[in-house]
Design a protein around this motif. Structure first.
Motif, PDB file in Angstrom:
ATOM      1  N   VAL A   1       0.834  -1.202   0.000  1.00 55.91           N
ATOM      2  CA  VAL A   1       0.000   0.000   0.000  1.00 55.91           C
ATOM      3  C   VAL A   1       0.868   1.251   0.000  1.00 55.91           C
ATOM      4  CG1 VAL A   1      -1.717   1.320   1.298  1.00 55.91           C
ATOM      5  CG2 VAL A   1      -1.899  -1.166   1.159  1.00 55.91           C
ATOM      6  N   GLY A   2       0.531   2.169  -0.893  1.00 52.61           N
ATOM      7  CA  GLY A   2       1.214   3.455  -0.964  1.00 52.61           C
ATOM      8  C   GLY A   2       0.343   4.458  -1.701  1.00 52.61           C
ATOM      9  N   GLU A   3       0.934   5.579  -2.073  1.00 46.15           N
ATOM     10  CA  GLU A   3       0.142   6.607  -2.762  1.00 46.15           C
ATOM     11  C   GLU A   3      -0.027   6.249  -4.238  1.00 46.15           C
ATOM     12  OE1 GLU A   3      -0.274  11.423  -3.452  1.00 46.15           O
ATOM     13  OE2 GLU A   3       1.671  10.608  -2.852  1.00 46.15           O
ATOM     14  N   ILE A   4      -1.223   6.463  -4.746  1.00 45.31           N
ATOM     15  CA  ILE A   4      -1.522   6.248  -6.163  1.00 45.31           C
ATOM     16  C   ILE A   4      -1.065   7.471  -6.945  1.00 45.31           C
ATOM     17  CG2 ILE A   4      -3.344   5.853  -7.854  1.00 45.31           C
ATOM     18  CD1 ILE A   4      -5.037   4.756  -5.446  1.00 45.31           C
ATOM     19  N   VAL A   5      -0.206   7.257  -7.937  1.00 49.12           N
ATOM     20  CA  VAL A   5       0.223   8.335  -8.825  1.00 49.12           C
ATOM     21  C   VAL A   5      -0.033   7.898 -10.264  1.00 49.12           C
ATOM     22  CG1 VAL A   5       1.963   9.140  -7.172  1.00 49.12           C
ATOM     23  CG2 VAL A   5       2.644   7.599  -9.025  1.00 49.12           C
ATOM     24  N   VAL A   6      -0.366   8.854 -11.121  1.00 47.92           N
ATOM     25  CA  VAL A   6      -0.733   8.509 -12.493  1.00 47.92           C
ATOM     26  C   VAL A   6      -0.116   9.491 -13.487  1.00 47.92           C
ATOM     27  CG1 VAL A   6      -2.903   7.401 -11.854  1.00 47.92           C
ATOM     28  CG2 VAL A   6      -2.886   9.837 -12.385  1.00 47.92           C
ATOM     29  N   ARG A   7       0.063   8.975 -14.697  1.00 48.58           N
ATOM     30  CA  ARG A   7       0.502   9.812 -15.822  1.00 48.58           C
ATOM     31  C   ARG A   7      -0.341   9.423 -17.030  1.00 48.58           C
ATOM     32  NH1 ARG A   7       6.737  10.101 -16.768  1.00 48.58           N
ATOM     33  NH2 ARG A   7       6.559   7.828 -16.977  1.00 48.58           N
TER      34      ARG A   7
ATOM     35  N   THR B   1      -2.273  11.572  -6.483  1.00 42.61           N
ATOM     36  CA  THR B   1      -3.706  11.646  -6.217  1.00 42.61           C
ATOM     37  C   THR B   1      -4.050  11.957  -4.770  1.00 42.61           C
ATOM     38  OG1 THR B   1      -3.933   9.294  -5.682  1.00 42.61           O
ATOM     39  CG2 THR B   1      -4.082   9.918  -8.020  1.00 42.61           C
ATOM     40  N   GLY B   2      -3.135  11.633  -3.843  1.00 42.15           N
ATOM     41  CA  GLY B   2      -3.478  11.774  -2.435  1.00 42.15           C
ATOM     42  C   GLY B   2      -4.264  10.598  -1.895  1.00 42.15           C
ATOM     43  N   ASP B   3      -4.566   9.620  -2.742  1.00 42.11           N
ATOM     44  CA  ASP B   3      -5.258   8.401  -2.310  1.00 42.11           C
ATOM     45  C   ASP B   3      -4.229   7.294  -2.108  1.00 42.11           C
ATOM     46  OD1 ASP B   3      -7.761   9.527  -2.368  1.00 42.11           O
ATOM     47  OD2 ASP B   3      -8.256   8.782  -4.362  1.00 42.11           O
ATOM     48  N   ALA B   4      -4.495   6.468  -1.117  1.00 41.32           N
ATOM     49  CA  ALA B   4      -3.634   5.313  -0.869  1.00 41.32           C
ATOM     50  C   ALA B   4      -4.281   4.070  -1.470  1.00 41.32           C
ATOM     51  CB  ALA B   4      -3.433   5.113   0.629  1.00 41.32           C
ATOM     52  N   GLY B   5      -3.464   3.222  -2.086  1.00 44.39           N
ATOM     53  CA  GLY B   5      -4.011   2.020  -2.704  1.00 44.39           C
ATOM     54  C   GLY B   5      -2.940   0.979  -2.937  1.00 44.39           C
ATOM     55  N   ARG B   6      -3.369  -0.104  -3.542  1.00 42.89           N
ATOM     56  CA  ARG B   6      -2.443  -1.185  -3.890  1.00 42.89           C
ATOM     57  C   ARG B   6      -2.874  -1.787  -5.216  1.00 42.89           C
ATOM     58  NH1 ARG B   6      -5.011  -6.094  -2.927  1.00 42.89           N
ATOM     59  NH2 ARG B   6      -6.850  -5.958  -1.581  1.00 42.89           N
ATOM     60  N   LEU B   7      -1.946  -2.403  -5.894  1.00 45.56           N
ATOM     61  CA  LEU B   7      -2.216  -3.145  -7.119  1.00 45.56           C
ATOM     62  C   LEU B   7      -2.058  -4.636  -6.839  1.00 45.56           C
ATOM     63  CD1 LEU B   7      -0.186  -0.985  -9.678  1.00 45.56           C
ATOM     64  CD2 LEU B   7      -2.670  -1.255  -9.658  1.00 45.56           C
TER      65      LEU B   7
ATOM     66  N   VAL C   1      -7.680   2.056  -0.825  1.00 47.62           N
ATOM     67  CA  VAL C   1      -7.939   1.598   0.544  1.00 47.62           C
ATOM     68  C   VAL C   1      -8.048   2.718   1.566  1.00 47.62           C
ATOM     69  CG1 VAL C   1      -6.850  -0.630   0.120  1.00 47.62           C
ATOM     70  CG2 VAL C   1      -5.467   1.251   0.987  1.00 47.62           C
ATOM     71  N   ASP C   2      -7.587   3.885   1.257  1.00 46.51           N
ATOM     72  CA  ASP C   2      -7.658   4.977   2.228  1.00 46.51           C
ATOM     73  C   ASP C   2      -7.440   6.291   1.496  1.00 46.51           C
ATOM     74  OD1 ASP C   2      -7.881   6.319   4.626  1.00 46.51           O
ATOM     75  OD2 ASP C   2      -6.478   5.019   5.683  1.00 46.51           O
ATOM     76  N   ARG C   3      -7.552   7.380   2.222  1.00 41.92           N
ATOM     77  CA  ARG C   3      -7.345   8.686   1.625  1.00 41.92           C
ATOM     78  C   ARG C   3      -6.230   9.400   2.359  1.00 41.92           C
ATOM     79  NH1 ARG C   3     -12.222  10.046   1.354  1.00 41.92           N
ATOM     80  NH2 ARG C   3     -12.406   9.381  -0.800  1.00 41.92           N
ATOM     81  N   ILE C   4      -5.199   9.766   1.618  1.00 48.13           N
ATOM     82  CA  ILE C   4      -4.105  10.512   2.224  1.00 48.13           C
ATOM     83  C   ILE C   4      -4.536  11.958   2.431  1.00 48.13           C
ATOM     84  CG2 ILE C   4      -1.739  11.311   1.876  1.00 48.13           C
ATOM     85  CD1 ILE C   4      -1.255   8.734   0.277  1.00 48.13           C
TER      86      ILE C   4
ATOM     87  N   GLY D   1     -14.097  -2.740   9.890  1.00 49.56           N
ATOM     88  CA  GLY D   1     -14.986  -3.744   9.326  1.00 49.56           C
ATOM     89  C   GLY D   1     -15.556  -3.400   7.968  1.00 49.56           C
ATOM     90  N   GLN D   2     -15.272  -2.181   7.472  1.00 48.91           N
ATOM     91  CA  GLN D   2     -15.773  -1.794   6.155  1.00 48.91           C
ATOM     92  C   GLN D   2     -14.941  -2.461   5.071  1.00 48.91           C
ATOM     93  OE1 GLN D   2     -18.492   0.326   5.449  1.00 48.91           O
ATOM     94  NE2 GLN D   2     -18.883  -0.006   7.623  1.00 48.91           N
ATOM     95  N   GLU D   3     -15.587  -2.815   3.946  1.00 43.81           N
ATOM     96  CA  GLU D   3     -14.890  -3.501   2.851  1.00 43.81           C
ATOM     97  C   GLU D   3     -13.962  -2.557   2.097  1.00 43.81           C
ATOM     98  OE1 GLU D   3     -18.584  -3.985   1.216  1.00 43.81           O
ATOM     99  OE2 GLU D   3     -18.962  -6.019   1.921  1.00 43.81           O
ATOM    100  N   ARG D   4     -14.371  -1.273   2.028  1.00 41.62           N
ATOM    101  CA  ARG D   4     -13.634  -0.339   1.193  1.00 41.62           C
ATOM    102  C   ARG D   4     -13.757   1.041   1.785  1.00 41.62           C
ATOM    103  NH1 ARG D   4     -14.956   0.227  -5.203  1.00 41.62           N
ATOM    104  NH2 ARG D   4     -13.788   2.115  -5.641  1.00 41.62           N
ATOM    105  N   ARG D   5     -12.674   1.800   1.803  1.00 41.55           N
ATOM    106  CA  ARG D   5     -12.672   3.043   2.550  1.00 41.55           C
ATOM    107  C   ARG D   5     -12.711   4.291   1.708  1.00 41.55           C
ATOM    108  NH1 ARG D   5      -9.569   2.253   8.199  1.00 41.55           N
ATOM    109  NH2 ARG D   5     -10.308   0.157   8.618  1.00 41.55           N
ATOM    110  N   VAL D   6     -12.714   4.161   0.429  1.00 40.76           N
ATOM    111  CA  VAL D   6     -12.754   5.348  -0.425  1.00 40.76           C
ATOM    112  C   VAL D   6     -13.253   4.922  -1.785  1.00 40.76           C
ATOM    113  CG1 VAL D   6     -10.398   5.158  -1.275  1.00 40.76           C
ATOM    114  CG2 VAL D   6     -11.423   7.408  -1.123  1.00 40.76           C
ATOM    115  N   GLY D   7     -13.895   5.873  -2.529  1.00 37.98           N
ATOM    116  CA  GLY D   7     -14.449   5.506  -3.834  1.00 37.98           C
ATOM    117  C   GLY D   7     -13.527   5.792  -4.966  1.00 37.98           C
TER     118      GLY D   7
END
Length: 511
Positions: free
Chosen positions: A352-358, A384-390, A399-402, A505-511
């Motif tokens: 898990v880390g920050e999502i970055v895109v180009r 993006t400021g969002d945390a996620g994983r691939l 999975v979360d919001r930075i 207990g939530q399945e997902r923490r951010v949309g």
């Protein structure tokens, strides 16, 4: 010498206006527009802007609910080289005033019901575009097109408090349409209908409206969402697709229907903008019996970063890959996505880390915010400021919001905006604002308040104070009083610790 013509956002509209001029382009509560009428209106609006010296990067604001005239303005402003600034009509007057001043809009178009929010500034009724009194008879063909020309400026809440103007170019729009056409797996045929009630002051509403019009579809454009209206529209015999946010889907699945009710012509239900539970996904699949498609993105990427397409959902629902129901999809075509740690190092699958895109649809930058732009666009990637994983197959899990942004019913809410108002209350010593799970809105605003010594504020007093100073969707849905806020060694409030009890207990923490 061979002359080339760059593809512009108006070219598809022009094509359909010539090929099928009498086909309905927009069916709205305030009137219908054929493709010919929409194209002609855009050209006349462009001519009027140019005639008044309102081209070449001029900002043109609009304060209105969804209606065909907003699309006339979108295409017409782009033809004239101007930039449309859609305003969120749900904002309070001081919030709108700040955005209009920051954008340097030369003129504001408005619907009559919102005129009191604008104060004494140059403004024009949007209804004048419907009967042609604001523009001349002669249409314009448009200015020479440059790929980096801005055409849209949408304000989005940020952790710095005041909203930032996200500048999107015509190249962004075209790259995004190409990426979605290749990746979303949704085939809209000319003459199909697209139910679209996402507000046009949000990038998702603009993106989906362009997606429909680019494919020659007829937009069923609604001013306000009504679950009964949506059900009625989706129950007809003509091929139709629909786009919603999860709160709308939930309202539609909760509406009682007669036994045996079917949606024979509903082809696809598309959604995004906020978290969606697996339970709601399953209920939607059972009720509508159509293809599902989801997008994850943000204003800064012209709405889309990744997508779960109908094939993904068929695989998941068949039991072949159920875990991807919690995913945000795979990066759309032309998008390079990485997961980085705090030091900027690329992480492996599962970490898990920050999502970055180009990609070609990443924004040009923030309007008059060079430092914010530099902070967000680092090393050629948008952070993006969002945390996620691939996972190993390239599916993205958010999975979360930075960033301290709350997404409630598709609205981006700056926690700092709300915290500043709470801090102004005479009995509040300090406050933190977080997003907590909500069964209807995805997330709700929750205030965590420390009262000043020898005071005993009640939640109702705090909420009434907020209602006078904030847009309704920003007002906290709950207030919790604590003795102190948790902080780290540097004194920063630990919002993750505040969020944890609500999200456990939530399945997902951010949309």
């Amino acid at each position: 010498m061979i002359m080339t013509v760059s593809f512009n956002i108006h070219h598809a509209l022009e094509f359909h206006a010539r090929a099928t001029p009498r086909r309905l382009a927009v069916e709205s509560d305030t009137g219908n527009w054929t493709f010919d009428e929409l194209w002609s209106g855009a050209r006349r609006f462009a001519a009027t802007l140019a005639g008044q010296g309102l081209g070449n990067g001029t900002r043109i604001a609009v304060l209105s609910k969804n209606r065909g005239e907003m699309l006339v303005m979108l295409f017409g402003a782009a033809l004239a080289g101007a930039v449309l600034v859609p305003l969120n009509h749900r904002l309070a007057a001081p919030e709108l005033d700040w955005i209009v001043r920051d954008s340097e809009a030369r003129v504001v178009f408005f619907e009559e019901e919102f005129r009191p929010k604008l104060g004494p500034r140059q403004a024009a009724e949007i209804e004048t575009l419907a009967h042609g009194t604001w523009w001349p008879a002669s249409p314009a063909n448009g200015k020479p097109y440059e790929a980096d020309d801005a055409y849209l400026q949408i304000y989005t809440s940020g952790t710095t408090g005041n909203p930032k103007g996200v500048v999107l170019t015509q190249a962004n729009a075209i790259a995004q349409q190409a990426a979605v056409s290749a990746s979303l797996g949704v085939r809209i045929a000319p003459g199909d209908r697209l139910y679209q009630s996402l507000p046009l002051f949000h990038v998702g509403g603009v993106f989906m409206s362009l997606f429909g019009l680019f494919n020659g579809a007829s937009l069923v454009l609604r001013r306000d969402f009504s679950p009964q209206d949506a059900i009625d529209r989706m129950s007809g015999q003509e091929p139709i697709h629909a786009v919603m946010v999860p709160t709308m889907i939930q309202a539609c699945t909760a509406l009682p229907l007669p036994d045996g009710h079917r949606f024979p012509a509903l082809r696809t239900l598309m959604f995004g903008a906020s978290p969606i539970s697996i339970d709601l996904l399953q209920r939607a699949a059972r009720r509508f019996g159509c293809d599902l498609a989801q997008v994850y993105g943000m204003t800064e990427t012209h709405s889309v970063i990744s997508a779960l397409n109908p094939e993904d959902y068929r695989l998941a629902f068949s039991g072949g890959r159920p875990a991807i129901l919690a995913a945000a999809g795979r990066p759309v075509a032309g998008t390079e996505l990485r997961i980085l740690d705090a030091d900027g190092k690329a992480l492996l699958a599962g970490e898990v880390g920050e999502i970055v895109v180009r990609s070609g649809h990443v924004m040009a930058g923030y309007w008059h915010r060079p430092q914010d732009t530099a902070d967000t666009l680092q090393g050629g990637f948008l952070h993006t400021g969002d945390a996620g994983r691939l996972d190993e197959d390239g599916y993205l899990y958010v999975v979360d919001r930075i960033k301290d942004i709350i997404v409630s019913g598709g609205e981006n809410i700056s926690s700092l905006d709300v915290e500043n108002v709470l801090a102004a209350h005479p009995m509040v010593a300090e406050a933190a604002v977080i997003g907590v799970p909500h069964p209807h809105w995805g997330e709700a605003v929750q205030a965590i308040v420390v009262a000043k010594n020898e005071t005993s504020p009640c939640a109702d007093e705090i909420l009434a104070f907020c209602r006078e100073r904030l847009a309704g969707f920003k007002v906290p849905r709950g207030v919790e009083f604590v003795a102190a806020l948790p902080r780290n060694g540097a004194g920063k409030v630990l919002k993750r610790a505040l969020r944890e009890p609500f999200w456990r207990g939530q399945e997902r923490r951010v949309g």
